[in-house]
Design a protein around this motif. Structure first.
Motif, PDB file in Angstrom:
ATOM      1  N   ASN A 183      24.126 -43.071  18.675  1.00  0.00           N
ATOM      2  CA  ASN A 183      24.419 -41.645  18.738  1.00  0.00           C
ATOM      3  C   ASN A 183      23.155 -40.814  18.563  1.00  0.00           C
ATOM      4  OD1 ASN A 183      27.225 -42.032  18.973  1.00  0.00           O
ATOM      5  ND2 ASN A 183      27.446 -42.191  16.753  1.00  0.00           N
ATOM      6  N   PRO A 184      22.831 -39.943  19.528  1.00  0.00           N
ATOM      7  CA  PRO A 184      21.754 -38.978  19.302  1.00  0.00           C
ATOM      8  C   PRO A 184      22.194 -37.951  18.268  1.00  0.00           C
ATOM      9  CG  PRO A 184      22.853 -38.538  21.388  1.00  0.00           C
ATOM     10  CD  PRO A 184      23.438 -39.817  20.862  1.00  0.00           C
ATOM     11  N   ILE A 185      21.325 -37.682  17.304  1.00  0.00           N
ATOM     12  CA  ILE A 185      21.667 -36.794  16.194  1.00  0.00           C
ATOM     13  C   ILE A 185      20.921 -35.471  16.278  1.00  0.00           C
ATOM     14  CG2 ILE A 185      21.653 -36.537  13.685  1.00  0.00           C
ATOM     15  CD1 ILE A 185      23.615 -38.628  14.659  1.00  0.00           C
ATOM     16  N   LEU A 203      17.911 -40.717  16.872  1.00  0.00           N
ATOM     17  CA  LEU A 203      19.213 -41.379  16.890  1.00  0.00           C
ATOM     18  C   LEU A 203      19.683 -41.743  15.484  1.00  0.00           C
ATOM     19  CD1 LEU A 203      18.709 -43.846  19.898  1.00  0.00           C
ATOM     20  CD2 LEU A 203      19.297 -41.416  19.940  1.00  0.00           C
ATOM     21  N   ASN A 204      20.944 -42.129  15.394  1.00  0.00           N
ATOM     22  CA  ASN A 204      21.491 -42.553  14.103  1.00  0.00           C
ATOM     23  C   ASN A 204      20.913 -43.883  13.644  1.00  0.00           C
ATOM     24  OD1 ASN A 204      22.821 -43.977  16.168  1.00  0.00           O
ATOM     25  ND2 ASN A 204      24.655 -44.281  14.914  1.00  0.00           N
ATOM     26  N   CYS A 241      18.184 -40.590  11.707  1.00  0.00           N
ATOM     27  CA  CYS A 241      17.395 -39.379  11.904  1.00  0.00           C
ATOM     28  C   CYS A 241      18.303 -38.176  11.629  1.00  0.00           C
ATOM     29  CB  CYS A 241      16.850 -39.297  13.324  1.00  0.00           C
ATOM     30  SG  CYS A 241      15.709 -40.608  13.794  1.00  0.00           S
ATOM     31  N   THR A 242      17.812 -37.206  10.900  1.00  0.00           N
ATOM     32  CA  THR A 242      18.629 -36.047  10.569  1.00  0.00           C
ATOM     33  C   THR A 242      18.130 -34.755  11.208  1.00  0.00           C
ATOM     34  OG1 THR A 242      17.352 -35.727   8.538  1.00  0.00           O
ATOM     35  CG2 THR A 242      19.388 -37.024   8.382  1.00  0.00           C
ATOM     36  N   ASN A 243      16.819 -34.646  11.393  1.00  0.00           N
ATOM     37  CA  ASN A 243      16.249 -33.440  11.966  1.00  0.00           C
ATOM     38  C   ASN A 243      14.836 -33.755  12.434  1.00  0.00           C
ATOM     39  OD1 ASN A 243      15.360 -30.146  11.518  1.00  0.00           O
ATOM     40  ND2 ASN A 243      17.416 -30.599  12.230  1.00  0.00           N
TER      41      ASN A 243
END
Length: 554
Positions: A183-185, A203-204, A241-243
Motif C-alpha cells: 500500500n502506498p502511504i 509504502l507500508n 513510511c508515514t510521511n
C-alpha cells in the motif's frame, strides 16, 4: 434547486457536471455545496475520486493523502513517438486517459479541451475494467506534442496511486499505478526537480520510490516505469513510511519518516541498492543523528526523533527548519542543516497528527487527538493560541498563503493570517489569527477576579523564552488565548484526512479517497477554453501572500 445531474451509486456528481450554487443544493450525503466566509461564498465546483469498482475493504486501513503536482513545460521536446510504442508517448498517455473516461461506453470520442496539455480528440475502442487494466485496441493516431504540462492531483487509495487532471471536471482519474500487495502511504512532488525524477512514493513496507511524473502519465501500463528503488524490501527500515518531503533547495535530497520514530535522508542521485548500515540506537528516548559509514550509501543519514510513529513532517519555506509531530504528542522543531533540536512541546492530550508552517516561518500549526489546533510561535518558542472548534481528532492543517484581507496594507507587526483545519468530524474550519488582537487570560489572583489583557506578547503568562533544545509540557488551558473559527462547514460524509489551499480554491479529501474542490468567491464562473493551465489552480510556494492588518474578534 440543484441543476440536473447524473449520480452514480456512490452519490458522486457525474464527470462533466458543475455543481449549482443554489441555496438548497446538497450532495447525496446531505452536505451543502457551498459555504459562506467573510469574503463571500465558496462553492463546490467538482469532485475527484477513484473508480467506482474499487472495493472498500481493500483500503479500509489506508488513509488517503493528496499531493498537488504542477508540471512545467518541458525544456526540450522529445521526438514524435508512435502510439503503439511500449515506452509511452502522447498517444499512449491519451489512450490511457480514454480507458478511464470512455472505456465503459465502448467507442467514445474524448475531447481534451480546457484541461492540461494541448486540445485534441482521441477515440477509445477497447473496453477495460474500471481499474484501467487491459491492452489498447485503438488504431487511432494522435499528435505527439503533448508533454503533460499542467496541474495534477496525486492520491493513494488501497494498493493504488491515482492521478487526476485537476483542471478537468472529470471526476475519474486518468492514470492508476498499482503496487500489488503493498500500500502506498505517502507521496511528495518537487516542481524544481532537475533530472525528471520529481515524485517520491513511500509504502507500508518501508520501500521508497522516485519517478518522473511525466513519464508515468505517458505510459499506458499500470506499474511504475523508470523508477529508482530505495530501502528495497525494508532492508534499512521495514516499518511503515508515514510521511515524506523534498528538502527545499535541496537539489534532489528528500526525507522519509517512519512509524518507528526514525527519519531517513536520501539523495535521489545515489544508488538506492547500496548497503546502508547505522549504529544501534542506544537511548530510544533521545534525539540522535547518525550518518552512513560509506559515502556510497543511500540513505545518507538517520534521525531518531522519538519513540513511536512520526505522523507528519513539514519544512519551513526557507528550508531552515523541519517540524515533526508524533505518536508521543510532541511537536519538535529542528534546525535542519545543523541537525539540532530547537524547541518543541506536548499536546494537551494524545498524539499529534499534522503540522504546517506559515509562509513567513513565524508560526507552526499542529493538530491531533485533543481536538485542538495549536498555534506555535517561533519567536516565543511556545504555544501562543489554541483553536477550539472541532469535535473530533484534527487530521489536517494548513495556512492559506493566497488569502489577504481587503483592508491589507502588507505592513506592520499585527499581520493577519488565515488558516484552515479538517478533522474526523467531517468539518472544515477556517480561522483568522492576529497576535496583537488576541485576548490573553491572566491568572486569577488569590481571592480576586480573573482579568484579561490584549496587546503585545508581554501580556502572556510567561514571557521568558525556553532554552534551545527544550521540550515543554502542555501549558494550562486557562493560560493560553483561545481562537474560535470564522467558518465551520461539514464538507464530507466521511472523516477527513487533509486540505490544501490553491490560488483559486481549497481542496478537501476524506480518508476514503474522495476529493472536493471548493472554488473561492469570484472564481466559480466558467473560464474561456483558451486559458492556459498556468492560470488554473496553481500552488506555487514562491507566491507569498500579502498579510493584512485587521482586528480579530475573540
Amino acid at each position: 434547486m440543484m441543476n440536473s445531474h447524473n449520480h452514480n451509486s456512490n452519490g458522486m456528481i457525474s464527470s462533466t457536471s458543475t455543481i449549482s450554487n443554489s441555496q438548497s443544493a446538497t450532495t447525496a450525503g446531505g452536505v451543502k455545496t457551498y459555504f459562506k466566509t467573510p469574503e463571500g461564498r465558496f462553492k463546490l465546483q467538482y469532485e475527484k475520486t477513484h473508480p467506482t469498482g474499487l472495493l472498500h475493504y481493500s483500503h479500509s486501513k489506508v488513509v488517503t493523502q493528496v499531493t498537488i503536482a504542477y508540471l512545467k513545460e518541458k525544456s526540450a521536446q522529445l521526438p514524435p513517438t508512435p502510439t503503439s510504442s511500449s515506452n509511452g508517448g502522447s498517444g499512449v498517455r491519451l489512450l490511457s486517459a480514454a480507458r478511464f473516461l470512455g472505456g465503459s461506453n465502448g467507442s467514445r470520442a474524448l475531447s481534451f479541451v480546457g484541461g492540461n496539455g494541448s486540445s485534441k480528440t482521441v477515440a477509445g475502442n477497447g473496453r477495460v475494467s474500471s481499474m484501467g487494466s487491459g491492452t489498447s485496441t485503438s488504431n487511432s493516431s494522435a499528435t505527439s506534442n503533448y508533454d503533460g504540462k499542467g496541474t495534477y492531483l496525486i492520491f493513494n487509495v488501497g494498493d493504488t496511486i491515482f492521478i487526476s487532471d485537476l483542471n478537468s471536471q472529470d471526476k475519474d482519474p486518468i492514470k492508476s499505478i498499482h503496487f500489488s500487495n503493498l500500500n502506498p502511504i505517502c507521496h511528495a512532488f518537487d516542481p524544481e526537480a532537475k533530472d525528471g525524477h520529481d515524485l517520491i512514493i513511500g509504502l507500508n513496507s518501508g520501500d521508497v520510490y522516485s519517478v518522473s511524473l511525466r513519464q508515468q502519465l505517458q505510459d499506458v501500463g499500470k506499474k511504475l516505469v523508470g523508477a529508482h528503488h530505495y530501502n528495497k524490501d525494508g532492508l534499512v527500515n521495514n516499518s511503515r513510511c508515514t510521511n515524506m518531503a523534498w528538502v527545499p533547495e535541496g537539489d534532489g535530497t528528500f526525507v522519509v519518516a517512519h512509524a518507528d520514530g526514525n527519519l531517513y535522508v536520501y539523495e535521489k542521485g545515489k544508488d538506492g541498492a547500496a548497503d546502508s548500515s547505522f549504529p544501534v540506537i542506544r537511548d530510544q528516548t533521545q534525539f540522535s543523528v547518525a550518518h552512513a559509514r560509506s559515502s556510497k550509501s543511500n540513505p545518507i543519514a538517520r534521525w531518531h526523533i522519538c519513540q513511536g510513529s512520526i505522523n507528519s513532517i513539514s519544512f519551513s519555506a526557507d528550508d531552515t527548519y523541519l517540524a515533526t509531530v508524533g505518536r508521543d504528542g510532541y511537536l519538535r522543531v529542528f534546525d535542519y542543516s545543523k541537525e539540532q533540536l530547537i524547541c518543541g512541546g506536548k499536546s494537551y492530550y494524545g498524539a499529534l497528527l499534522c503540522c504546517a508552517w506559515s509562509m513567513d516561518g513565524k508560526y507552526i500549526l499542529a493538530g491531533g487527538e485533543d481536538d485542538l489546533v495549536q498555534v506555535w510561535s517561533m519567536d516565543d518558542r511556545k504555544v501562543v493560541a489554541w483553536g477550539e472548534g472541532h469535535s473530533s481528532w484534527v487530521s489536517g492543517v494548513s495556512f492559506d498563503s493566497y488569502w489577504s484581507s481587503p483592508a491589507s496594507d502588507g505592513t506592520g507587526e499585527s499581520a493577519m493570517y488565515r488558516f484552515g483545519s479538517v478533522g474526523q468530524d467531517t468539518q472544515l474550519l477556517l480561522w483568522d489569527l492576529v497576535m496583537d488582537e488576541l485576548v490573553v487570560p491572566l491568572r486569577r489572583p488569590p481571592g480576586g477576579s480573573p482579568t484579561y489583557s490584549t496587546g503585545s506578547q508581554s501580556a502572556h503568562w510567561d514571557n521568558s523564552m525556553c532554552p534551545v533544545g527544550t521540550l515543554q509540557p502542555a501549558p494550562s488551558m486557562r493560560d493560553v488565548p483561545k481562537l474560535s473559527p470564522v467558518v465551520t462547514h461539514r464538507v464530507h460524509t466521511e472523516p477527513l484526512s487533509g486540505l490544501t489551499f490553491t490560488q483559486e480554491s481549497v481542496l478537501t479529501v476524506c480518508r476514503e479517497g474522495h476529493v472536493k474542490i471548493w472554488m473561492r468567491p469570484g472564481y466559480g464562473e466558467p473560464q474561456p477554453t483558451n486559458n492556459s493551465s498556468e492560470n488554473v489552480l496553481s500552488t506555487s510556494a514562491k507566491e507569498k501572500p500579502q498579510l493584512s492588518k485587521i482586528r480579530i474578534t475573540p
